[in-house]
Design an enzyme around this catalytic site. Sequence first.
Site: not given
Ligand code: PGA
Length: 254
Positions: A12-14, A98, A100, A170, A176, A216, A237-238
Amino acid sequence: MNKERKLIIAGNWKMNRTVAEALDLVQSLKRELNGVKEVDIVICPPFTALHAVASEVLESNIRLGAQNMSENNVGAYTGEIAAVMLKEFSVRYVVLGHSERRQYQQESDALIARKAAAAHAGSIKPIVCVGELLADRESDRTEQVIGSQIRGSLAGLTKEQMIETIVAYEPVWAIGTGKTATSQQAQDVHAFIRTTLRSMFDDNVARKVRIQYGGSVKPNNARELMSQPDVDGALVGGASLEVRSFSDIIKNSI
Ligand code: PGA
């Protein structure tokens, strides 16, 4: 790794990567991951990079996902993108709900359920995200919160649709932050999600649905997480923004 369900690992590149940066990343990923068949590999760039990335991943083992979509098919919905538009770029998956989006766009379980139905109607597989806040966990409300998100966000799907839906667990406190759930914490919630799916649908559905862990995930914890019986992949994510870490997560999970 011998798994009951095929692993699915999605990046997930956000809101990261311009078109040029996205092309750079996907070209490197293609080289690194060429020939990997044991895992379903998905990348979810921002909408603006979907077109360019779609042509790059054609005939590769990398599938394309979007990070959101509209519950509606067409019409006066300024700023929204419909499933049929994503299909033009061969998008196969869409991340829905998600944390967010739940937090910043106030997305509700009911809205996410309507989006999941719209995704299926448009032949796109939803990756439906659920997760508890730190305060929920600390007050022992994890199962209550996850149970209600699962029942609400997947309400109304048929059994056939549910089998083609991916659930991503998640924990919000792990996204993050560099704090990962322990593999046992992840396994416990994944098993609880499967039990909830069994009561909503049936045993066959519960056994087939793939449940990703997210929060993470890194190359050094991927194997331990993926080795849990009810963990069927990862939403990253990251670490999905760098070719080395994303491809190592995948390779370490095989
Ligand atoms: P993260 O994000 O790997 O940076 O913790 C995961 C996500 O939000 O899908």
